[in-house]
Design a protein around this motif. Structure first.
Motif, short mmCIF file in Angstrom:
data_model
loop_
_atom_site.label_atom_id
_atom_site.label_comp_id
_atom_site.label_asym_id
_atom_site.label_seq_id
_atom_site.Cartn_x
_atom_site.Cartn_y
_atom_site.Cartn_z
N ASP A 44 0.91 -1.09 -0.18
CA ASP A 44 0.03 -0.08 -0.16
C ASP A 44 0.93 1.23 -0.30
N HIS A 163 -5.73 -4.20 7.72
CA HIS A 163 -4.60 -3.49 7.80
C HIS A 163 -4.90 -2.19 7.46
N GLU A 164 -5.60 -1.96 6.49
CA GLU A 164 -5.85 -0.51 5.73
C GLU A 164 -6.66 -0.01 6.75
N HIS A 167 -4.44 1.71 9.56
CA HIS A 167 -4.01 2.98 9.03
C HIS A 167 -5.10 4.07 9.41
N GLU A 199 3.73 0.51 9.43
CA GLU A 199 3.06 -0.54 8.80
C GLU A 199 3.01 -1.65 9.73
N HIS A 255 7.96 -1.40 4.88
CA HIS A 255 6.65 -2.09 5.59
C HIS A 255 7.04 -3.35 6.34
ZN LIG Z 1 -0.07 -0.38 5.26
#
Ligand SMILES: [Zn+2]
Length: 282
Positions: A44, A163-164, A167, A199, A255
């Protein structure tokens, strides 16, 4: 999780014209550079995008009307259920911390899309844009994960979404803006180290979501955790670099290595609260 509720925050922009032209902050060579960097170094490019974009300042963006995916679209409806599950978990966890959770929206796109962080193409992989608080996913990435990166399965896909959303949690708690500001002032190697911390924290938050979601609704099936770990390992910088160019340069990691990403996910799985993740390397 076939009978779980779906989210009201899914925007289906597949088949719409997006990407090239109009209000772009990241374009031309910049976009090419972002695409290349992301292909080599991670799944990402949200952080990269917002670094190029002056910390993710909002761009003039056309508000696209939200559209729910068609009923027969099993892939999109799965994404919608996972998103709904992150809403349940994070609303409860924020409440426990005396905070209010503002759910992100998730945009499905195909090919290219205009985001509040600039134009993006599906080759860049899923990303989170802090400026418009949206997660962007082209579902073709999931097929690529299964075929090219060797991480198939529903739970591997759920891990990417979680995971997104991790963020987004970092954004709401102020960690992401602080990290971006620190990156702007840092030398490249140090900026990469900050990116790795951010990350790995998102991986930890994804692990926390998985355990809590299972406690709330019993979402996990046999083999799911291994699938999530497999996905975390598949998108490790060492594995991706080895695959892309046959060698590994640790200082260029953005990451974290496969082992670090798996460990971060496990840490989140066993964390008593989200602070365990948020206090690590914030
Ligand atoms: Zn990420």
């Amino acid at each position: 999780m076939d009978d779980e509720r779906e989210s009201a925050n899914l925007e289906d922009r597949r088949g719409q014209r997006g990407g090239i032209g109009g209000g772009a902050r990241v374009g031309g060579l910049g976009l090419v550079a972002v695409v290349v960097v992301s292909l080599l170094f991670g799944v990402d490019p949200g952080t990269v995008l917002s670094m190029l974009d002056g910390g993710g300042a909002p761009t003039t963006q056309q508000q696209q009307p939200a559209a729910a995916p068609p009923r027969e679209d099993a892939e999109a409806r799965f994404v919608s259920r996972v998103l709904a599950s992150t809403e349940d978990v994070w609303t409860a966890e924020f409440a426990r911390l005396n905070l209010r959770y503002e759910a992100p929206r998730l945009v499905l796109f195909s090919g290219a899309v205009q985001s509040g962080c600039g134009n993006a193409q599906s080759a860049m992989g899923p990303f989170y844009c802090p400026a418009d608080k949206r997660v962007y996913i082209d579902l073709s990435f999931f097929r690529e994960m299964g075929q090219r990166l060797g991480a198939p399965g529903d739970f591997a896909q759920a891990y990417v979404i979680a995971h997104e959303v991790g963020h987004h949690v970092q954004n709401l708690t102020g960690i992401l803006p602080r990290a971006h500001a620190a990156q702007q002032a840092a030398a490249p190697r140090e900026a990469n180290a900050i990116s790795v911390r951010i990350e790995l924290m998102a991986d930890c938050l994804a692990g926390f979501w998985a355990r809590r979601a299972d406690e709330l609704r019993g979402i996990l099936e046999a083999g799911d955790i291994e699938e999530g770990m497999g996905a975390a390992a598949a998108v490790g910088d060492d594995r991706l670099q080895q695959r892309a160019r046959g060698s590994v340069v640790t200082e260029s990691f953005t990451h974290g290595s496969s082992a670090q990403r798996v460990l971060a996910f496990k840490t989140g799985m066993t964390a008593p609260g989200a602070q365990t993740c948020l206090e690590r390397g914030g």
